[in-house]
Design a protein around this motif. Structure first.
Motif, PDB file in Angstrom:
ATOM      1  N   GLU A 112       3.367   8.259  10.143  1.00  0.00           N
ATOM      2  CA  GLU A 112       3.900   8.619   8.826  1.00  0.00           C
ATOM      3  C   GLU A 112       5.425   8.550   8.797  1.00  0.00           C
ATOM      4  OE1 GLU A 112       2.345   9.101   6.102  1.00  0.00           O
ATOM      5  OE2 GLU A 112       0.290   9.103   6.867  1.00  0.00           O
ATOM      6  N   GLU A 113       6.060   8.930   9.896  1.00  0.00           N
ATOM      7  CA  GLU A 113       7.516   8.958   9.937  1.00  0.00           C
ATOM      8  C   GLU A 113       8.101   7.557   9.776  1.00  0.00           C
ATOM      9  OE1 GLU A 113      10.878  11.258  12.630  1.00  0.00           O
ATOM     10  OE2 GLU A 113       9.098  10.422  13.618  1.00  0.00           O
ATOM     11  N   TYR A 114       7.525   6.576  10.471  1.00  0.00           N
ATOM     12  CA  TYR A 114       7.998   5.202  10.338  1.00  0.00           C
ATOM     13  C   TYR A 114       7.816   4.697   8.911  1.00  0.00           C
ATOM     14  CZ  TYR A 114       7.674   4.946  15.495  1.00  0.00           C
ATOM     15  OH  TYR A 114       7.801   5.151  16.842  1.00  0.00           O
ATOM     16  N   PHE A 115       6.634   4.930   8.355  1.00  0.00           N
ATOM     17  CA  PHE A 115       6.345   4.396   7.025  1.00  0.00           C
ATOM     18  C   PHE A 115       7.240   5.038   5.973  1.00  0.00           C
ATOM     19  CE2 PHE A 115       3.499   4.202   3.164  1.00  0.00           C
ATOM     20  CZ  PHE A 115       3.715   2.849   2.929  1.00  0.00           C
ATOM     21  N   ALA A 116       7.514   6.326   6.103  1.00  0.00           N
ATOM     22  CA  ALA A 116       8.398   7.005   5.145  1.00  0.00           C
ATOM     23  C   ALA A 116       9.803   6.403   5.198  1.00  0.00           C
ATOM     24  CB  ALA A 116       8.438   8.501   5.444  1.00  0.00           C
ATOM     25  N   LEU A 117      10.299   6.125   6.407  1.00  0.00           N
ATOM     26  CA  LEU A 117      11.623   5.506   6.533  1.00  0.00           C
ATOM     27  C   LEU A 117      11.607   4.097   5.955  1.00  0.00           C
ATOM     28  CD1 LEU A 117      14.528   5.666   7.613  1.00  0.00           C
ATOM     29  CD2 LEU A 117      13.665   4.785   9.799  1.00  0.00           C
ATOM     30  N   TYR A 118      10.545   3.344   6.218  1.00  0.00           N
ATOM     31  CA  TYR A 118      10.397   1.990   5.683  1.00  0.00           C
ATOM     32  C   TYR A 118      10.442   2.011   4.155  1.00  0.00           C
ATOM     33  CZ  TYR A 118       8.056  -2.470   4.604  1.00  0.00           C
ATOM     34  OH  TYR A 118       7.725  -3.700   4.093  1.00  0.00           O
ATOM     35  N   GLN A 119       9.741   2.934   3.534  1.00  0.00           N
ATOM     36  CA  GLN A 119       9.735   3.023   2.072  1.00  0.00           C
ATOM     37  C   GLN A 119      11.119   3.350   1.524  1.00  0.00           C
ATOM     38  OE1 GLN A 119       6.403   5.885   1.682  1.00  0.00           O
ATOM     39  NE2 GLN A 119       5.430   4.331   0.399  1.00  0.00           N
ATOM     40  N   LYS A 156      13.250   0.763  -0.931  1.00  0.00           N
ATOM     41  CA  LYS A 156      13.652   1.189  -2.279  1.00  0.00           C
ATOM     42  C   LYS A 156      15.165   1.130  -2.456  1.00  0.00           C
ATOM     43  CE  LYS A 156       9.611   4.144  -3.070  1.00  0.00           C
ATOM     44  NZ  LYS A 156       9.001   3.193  -4.016  1.00  0.00           N
ATOM     45  N   ALA A 157      15.907   1.364  -1.374  1.00  0.00           N
ATOM     46  CA  ALA A 157      17.365   1.334  -1.458  1.00  0.00           C
ATOM     47  C   ALA A 157      17.927  -0.070  -1.335  1.00  0.00           C
ATOM     48  CB  ALA A 157      17.964   2.229  -0.367  1.00  0.00           C
ATOM     49  N   ARG A 158      17.309  -0.909  -0.502  1.00  0.00           N
ATOM     50  CA  ARG A 158      17.878  -2.211  -0.180  1.00  0.00           C
ATOM     51  C   ARG A 158      17.218  -3.375  -0.898  1.00  0.00           C
ATOM     52  NH1 ARG A 158      22.659  -1.897   3.023  1.00  0.00           N
ATOM     53  NH2 ARG A 158      22.631   0.227   3.845  1.00  0.00           N
ATOM     54  N   HIS A 159      15.972  -3.223  -1.280  1.00  0.00           N
ATOM     55  CA  HIS A 159      15.227  -4.355  -1.847  1.00  0.00           C
ATOM     56  C   HIS A 159      14.466  -3.950  -3.105  1.00  0.00           C
ATOM     57  CE1 HIS A 159      16.210  -6.710   1.692  1.00  0.00           C
ATOM     58  NE2 HIS A 159      15.785  -5.720   2.446  1.00  0.00           N
ATOM     59  N   ARG A 160      15.097  -3.142  -3.914  1.00  0.00           N
ATOM     60  CA  ARG A 160      14.470  -2.697  -5.163  1.00  0.00           C
ATOM     61  C   ARG A 160      14.173  -3.883  -6.068  1.00  0.00           C
ATOM     62  NH1 ARG A 160      13.886   2.081  -7.521  1.00  0.00           N
ATOM     63  NH2 ARG A 160      15.156   3.089  -5.911  1.00  0.00           N
ATOM     64  N   GLU A 161      12.994  -3.864  -6.671  1.00  0.00           N
ATOM     65  CA  GLU A 161      12.539  -4.887  -7.617  1.00  0.00           C
ATOM     66  C   GLU A 161      12.353  -6.257  -6.971  1.00  0.00           C
ATOM     67  OE1 GLU A 161      15.172  -4.851 -10.928  1.00  0.00           O
ATOM     68  OE2 GLU A 161      14.611  -2.824 -11.570  1.00  0.00           O
ATOM     69  N   GLU A 162      12.179  -6.287  -5.649  1.00  0.00           N
ATOM     70  CA  GLU A 162      11.906  -7.553  -4.975  1.00  0.00           C
ATOM     71  C   GLU A 162      10.478  -7.607  -4.457  1.00  0.00           C
ATOM     72  OE1 GLU A 162      14.815  -8.241  -1.964  1.00  0.00           O
ATOM     73  OE2 GLU A 162      16.494  -7.838  -3.314  1.00  0.00           O
ATOM     74  N   GLY A 163       9.691  -6.584  -4.775  1.00  0.00           N
ATOM     75  CA  GLY A 163       8.295  -6.583  -4.360  1.00  0.00           C
ATOM     76  C   GLY A 163       8.034  -5.701  -3.158  1.00  0.00           C
ATOM     77  N   MET A 164       8.895  -5.776  -2.136  1.00  0.00           N
ATOM     78  CA  MET A 164       8.662  -5.019  -0.918  1.00  0.00           C
ATOM     79  C   MET A 164       8.904  -3.532  -1.099  1.00  0.00           C
ATOM     80  SD  MET A 164      10.263  -7.625   1.929  1.00  0.00           S
ATOM     81  CE  MET A 164       9.773  -6.619   3.341  1.00  0.00           C
ATOM     82  N   ASP A 165       9.625  -3.144  -2.157  1.00  0.00           N
ATOM     83  CA  ASP A 165       9.882  -1.723  -2.391  1.00  0.00           C
ATOM     84  C   ASP A 165       8.634  -0.990  -2.843  1.00  0.00           C
ATOM     85  OD1 ASP A 165      10.112  -3.281  -4.771  1.00  0.00           O
ATOM     86  OD2 ASP A 165      10.980  -1.552  -5.786  1.00  0.00           O
ATOM     87  N   ASP A 166       7.566  -1.721  -3.119  1.00  0.00           N
ATOM     88  CA  ASP A 166       6.314  -1.107  -3.550  1.00  0.00           C
ATOM     89  C   ASP A 166       5.174  -1.458  -2.597  1.00  0.00           C
ATOM     90  OD1 ASP A 166       4.879   0.528  -5.322  1.00  0.00           O
ATOM     91  OD2 ASP A 166       4.121  -1.203  -6.424  1.00  0.00           O
ATOM     92  N   ASP A 167       5.510  -1.798  -1.334  1.00  0.00           N
ATOM     93  CA  ASP A 167       4.486  -2.163  -0.360  1.00  0.00           C
ATOM     94  C   ASP A 167       3.530  -1.001  -0.106  1.00  0.00           C
ATOM     95  OD1 ASP A 167       5.376  -4.696   0.019  1.00  0.00           O
ATOM     96  OD2 ASP A 167       6.026  -4.439   2.090  1.00  0.00           O
ATOM     97  N   SER A 168       2.246  -1.332  -0.039  1.00  0.00           N
ATOM     98  CA  SER A 168       1.251  -0.331   0.342  1.00  0.00           C
ATOM     99  C   SER A 168       1.291  -0.136   1.855  1.00  0.00           C
ATOM    100  CB  SER A 168      -0.148  -0.792  -0.075  1.00  0.00           C
ATOM    101  OG  SER A 168      -0.535  -1.921   0.700  1.00  0.00           O
ATOM    102  N   ARG A 169       0.595   0.887   2.321  1.00  0.00           N
ATOM    103  CA  ARG A 169       0.528   1.125   3.759  1.00  0.00           C
ATOM    104  C   ARG A 169      -0.103  -0.075   4.471  1.00  0.00           C
ATOM    105  NH1 ARG A 169       0.824   6.193   6.231  1.00  0.00           N
ATOM    106  NH2 ARG A 169       0.944   5.973   8.492  1.00  0.00           N
ATOM    107  N   GLU A 170      -1.108  -0.673   3.857  1.00  0.00           N
ATOM    108  CA  GLU A 170      -1.776  -1.810   4.471  1.00  0.00           C
ATOM    109  C   GLU A 170      -0.846  -3.030   4.525  1.00  0.00           C
ATOM    110  OE1 GLU A 170      -4.689  -3.626   6.635  1.00  0.00           O
ATOM    111  OE2 GLU A 170      -4.477  -1.517   6.053  1.00  0.00           O
ATOM    112  N   GLN A 171      -0.069  -3.258   3.466  1.00  0.00           N
ATOM    113  CA  GLN A 171       0.888  -4.369   3.471  1.00  0.00           C
ATOM    114  C   GLN A 171       1.937  -4.175   4.567  1.00  0.00           C
ATOM    115  OE1 GLN A 171       1.811  -3.867  -0.752  1.00  0.00           O
ATOM    116  NE2 GLN A 171       1.320  -6.046  -1.081  1.00  0.00           N
TER     117      GLN A 171
END
Length: 243
Positions: free
Chosen positions: A109-116, A120-135
């Motif tokens: 969970e810690e890694y995924f929270a940092l990834y999100q 959201k800060a670096r790649h907003r509106e580029e698709g990756m800012d909304d990646d699911s856990r599976e993605q």
């Protein structure tokens, strides 16, 4: 002849994807050449593919093969000849209190929270800012090759996670994400310096940094690490980047 190397490589097949929107150059369409099947791409075979300009995203191994554009240049750092600039040395000193540990690819969970937070800060509106856990798992935690996850902590707080592949002539920097909220941080620069030093310790010649695009601001940082080599018309040669 190394049959364990030659047989899997000769058995690979390659196909072109359909055109898709380019992530780096607006209004451009991109295509990729994909190497399959993934289970035949061992660490030895992948090392050769990287030397030919390929890169991986999870178990998906590809290189750009666009119809009219050749802007993507595979690049690598000649580690033995590399000397950090004054600014890079300052970045290293700024983060010399980071502690690190190496792990197999793993999820928590810690890694995924940092990834999100990073996306959201670096790649907003580029698709990756909304990646699911599976993605996220498919992108970073699935690999058929020799891969390592490195976590960097400051006083126990997770600041950065980096995924690297170990090749027969170098390291391939797969992806790095870090805390976007630390003021005056240079985590990305520090990470490349650390990977270059790891190459030296492992007596490996190159740090492969993926693709560089001259007109992409997102790629500009790679040109700050020299001497940089580019794979141009099938040959690795010095990449002369204007200041």
């Amino acid at each position: 002849m190394n049959l364990l190397h030659d047989i899997p490589f000769s058995a690979l097949q390659f196909y072109l994807t359909a055109p898709y929107p380019c992530s780096y150059l607006p209004e451009q369409l991109a295509r990729s050449q994909v190497a399959t099947p993934g289970f035949l791409i061992t660490s030895d075979t992948y090392s050769e593919l990287v030397r030919r300009g390929f890169r991986r995203s999870g178990t998906f191994t590809y290189r750009p093969r666009c119809d009219t554009c050749r802007a993507c240049v595979p690049v690598r750092l000649d580690v033995a000849a590399f000397t950090p600039t004054r600014a890079q040395r300052r970045a290293a000193k700024r983060h010399n209190n980071l502690g690190l540990s190496l792990h197999p690819l793993k999820d928590n969970e810690e890694y995924f929270a940092l990834y999100q937070r990073y996306q959201k800060a670096r790649h907003r509106e580029e698709g990756m800012d909304d990646d699911s856990r599976e993605q996220y798992r498919n992108f970073l935690l699935h690999s058929h090759v020799d891969s390592t996850l490195v976590e960097f902590r400051e006083c126990g707080v997770l600041r950065m996670v980096s995924i690297i592949d170990i090749l027969d002539d170098g390291l391939s920097s797969v992806y790095t994400f870090y805390d976007p909220d630390v003021a005056q941080a240079s985590f990305g620069t520090y990470n490349i310096l650390w990977q270059a030093e790891l190459c030296r310790k492992l007596e490996l010649d190159y740090l492969y940094l993926g693709f560089w695009i001259k007109d992409s601001a997102k790629m500009a940082y790679k040109a700050n690490f020299r001497p940089l080599q580019g794979l141009i018309q099938g040959e690795w040669q010095p990449l002369h980047v204007q200041e």
